[in-house]
Write a protein that holds these residues in place. Structure first.
Motif, PDB file in Angstrom:
ATOM      1  N   ASP A  84       4.887  14.184   3.717  1.00  0.00           N
ATOM      2  CA  ASP A  84       5.140  12.789   3.335  1.00  0.00           C
ATOM      3  C   ASP A  84       5.617  11.972   4.525  1.00  0.00           C
ATOM      4  O   ASP A  84       5.199  10.824   4.715  1.00  0.00           O
ATOM      5  N   PHE A  85       6.488  12.564   5.322  1.00  0.00           N
ATOM      6  CA  PHE A  85       7.043  11.855   6.480  1.00  0.00           C
ATOM      7  C   PHE A  85       5.964  11.543   7.505  1.00  0.00           C
ATOM      8  O   PHE A  85       5.843  10.405   7.994  1.00  0.00           O
ATOM      9  N   VAL A  86       5.141  12.537   7.831  1.00  0.00           N
ATOM     10  CA  VAL A  86       4.080  12.331   8.819  1.00  0.00           C
ATOM     11  C   VAL A  86       3.057  11.320   8.315  1.00  0.00           C
ATOM     12  O   VAL A  86       2.565  10.475   9.075  1.00  0.00           O
ATOM     13  N   ALA A  87       2.745  11.374   7.024  1.00  0.00           N
ATOM     14  CA  ALA A  87       1.785  10.421   6.449  1.00  0.00           C
ATOM     15  C   ALA A  87       2.315   8.991   6.529  1.00  0.00           C
ATOM     16  O   ALA A  87       1.543   8.036   6.724  1.00  0.00           O
ATOM     17  N   LEU A  88       3.620   8.819   6.394  1.00  0.00           N
ATOM     18  CA  LEU A  88       4.206   7.472   6.410  1.00  0.00           C
ATOM     19  C   LEU A  88       4.270   6.890   7.817  1.00  0.00           C
ATOM     20  O   LEU A  88       3.868   5.741   8.036  1.00  0.00           O
ATOM     21  N   VAL A  89       4.753   7.673   8.773  1.00  0.00           N
ATOM     22  CA  VAL A  89       4.969   7.113  10.120  1.00  0.00           C
ATOM     23  C   VAL A  89       3.767   7.298  11.035  1.00  0.00           C
ATOM     24  O   VAL A  89       3.654   6.615  12.061  1.00  0.00           O
ATOM     25  N   GLY A  90       2.861   8.241  10.719  1.00  0.00           N
ATOM     26  CA  GLY A  90       1.698   8.489  11.562  1.00  0.00           C
ATOM     27  C   GLY A  90       1.872   9.704  12.449  1.00  0.00           C
ATOM     28  O   GLY A  90       2.945   9.928  13.012  1.00  0.00           O
ATOM     29  N   ARG A  91       0.817  10.494  12.559  1.00  0.00           N
ATOM     30  CA  ARG A  91       0.877  11.741  13.337  1.00  0.00           C
ATOM     31  C   ARG A  91       1.192  11.504  14.799  1.00  0.00           C
ATOM     32  O   ARG A  91       1.920  12.274  15.429  1.00  0.00           O
TER      33      ARG A  91
END
Length: 382
Positions: A84-91
């Motif tokens: 969820d975190f990576v999806a929100l801020v971007g890889r």
């Protein structure tokens, strides 16, 4: 160190099955080159902490480093939170570019979707990931999470528990429910239930139980062990019904699969819980209660006993404060707690039918049969 020399004067040495060469000078010069080579080869690789790494890089390395050190359930929780975190801020977002606003958006997203326990676990997973990165010199410093990226307040947990209790009821079984279970179950499931009610054993405790931990002391059959999860002492006197259900002693695991394995592998397979869940469905019990609720039922029954130290030892909880150094409950004290639990749980549950139930256990017949064999004396040996 000894060096070899080729016909053309080149010094050489085989290291890790491969030839290395150290010039055509003197042997002293070749030895200095060899020492420098070994020093460089054995030098530990040093990392320099940097903020210029991506979120995906930190997440991938964190998972690779921790996957063998934590349980599958915790790893799954970490994976979901980090995804969820990576999806929100971007890889490809750099750690140095993260702001408190990013974490605040994530918290609001989770608070809209999940309950307080899931929110707490998710926030803890993200904080743990970056703390690991700092401790292992992956990133220079913790990101600025902001004031709001913290777990829910205690008042929110209390409100959540009250709502759940109002909706599902207490996390323990009623007298009527226990009566249904004890008359419906066959071996070894009925033995599992008796151990859970007798000494507050979880499914993992039952799966780990060894015959060497079932002992005879001061005229009583007891279980004396240490819990696998916490290492805390767990000692309690067995009821006559539990002794009869266990049957003859043996070696190794008391309960095991047909192939000799553990019933609860702690990697997603818990046969004790699964077998009991099927019974809940068959009996039409729609409350979301698992096998662990038997321990809650046991604890709620014995908590009224005045000997707190013996009670904590009986249910496998740590004895706190100074008592752990000076108060060592005797078998007689443990038996009083066990008798108190038996009166609260078995006698009130089965009443006049207890004799029939105990007779079925003694005859090694299925519990739901109508055998009327006599109850074995409390002090009888097997």
């Amino acid at each position: 160190m000894r060096l070899g020399r080729r016909a053309d004067g080149m010094w050489q040495k085989r290291i890790d099955k491969q030839l290395h060469y150290f010039g055509k000078g003197t042997q002293a010069d070749a030895l200095r080159l060899l020492a420098a080579f070994i020093s460089e080869r054995n030098r530990a690789e040093k990392y320099e902490a940097s903020d210029d790494v991506t979120v995906a890089w930190v997440a991938n390395h964190f998972r690779a480093a921790r996957k063998d050190n934590i349980g599958p359930k915790t790893l799954k929780d970490y994976d979901r939170a980090i995804k969820d975190f990576v999806a929100l801020v971007g890889r490809d977002t750099l750690v140095s570019n993260l702001t408190a606003d990013d974490f605040d958006k994530l918290r609001l997203q989770w608070s809209a979707k999940f309950g307080v326990y899931r929110q707490r676990n998710n926030i803890g997973a993200i904080r743990t990931m970056f703390r690991w990165g700092v401790d292992n010199l992956i990133v220079r410093a913790m990101p600025r999470f902001g004031a709001s990226f913290r777990g829910p307040k205690k008042s929110e947990f209390h409100s959540s528990r009250r709502r759940r209790t109002d909706k599902r009821g207490e996390r323990k079984f009623s007298t009527a429910e226990m009566s249904k279970f004890l008359h419906r179950l066959d071996r070894p499931a009925v033995t599992h239930v008796l151990l859970a009610l007798n000494g507050g054993m979880y499914s993992a405790d039952i799966s780990d139980l060894q015959w060497e931990e079932v002992k005879r002391r001061d005229g009583q059959w007891i279980i004396d062990r240490r819990r696998g999860k916490t290492g805390v002492d767990h000692r309690f006197v067995l009821w006559p019904e539990t002794v009869a259900a266990l049957g003859k002693t043996g070696t190794g695991r008391v309960f095991k699969t047909s192939r000799g394995g553990a019933l609860n592998t702690r990697h997603g397979t818990d046969m004790v819980h699964l077998n009991f869940a099927r019974v809940l469905i068959d009996l039409g019990v729609k409350r979301r209660l698992g096998f662990g609720s038997f321990k809650h039922t046991h604890i709620s029954a014995v908590n009224a006993h005045p000997d707190n130290v013996a009670v904590r030892l009986t249910r496998g909880h740590e004895i706190r404060d100074i008592d752990q150094h000076y108060d060592f409950p005797s078998i007689e004290r443990l038996k009083k707690v066990s008798d108190f639990a038996r009166e609260q749980l078995l006698l009130k549950t089965l009443g006049a039918r207890l004799r029939t139930f105990a007779g079925a256990l003694s005859a090694h017949a299925p519990v739901r049969s109508r055998s009327a064999a006599p109850v074995p004396p409390a002090g009888s040996q097997r």
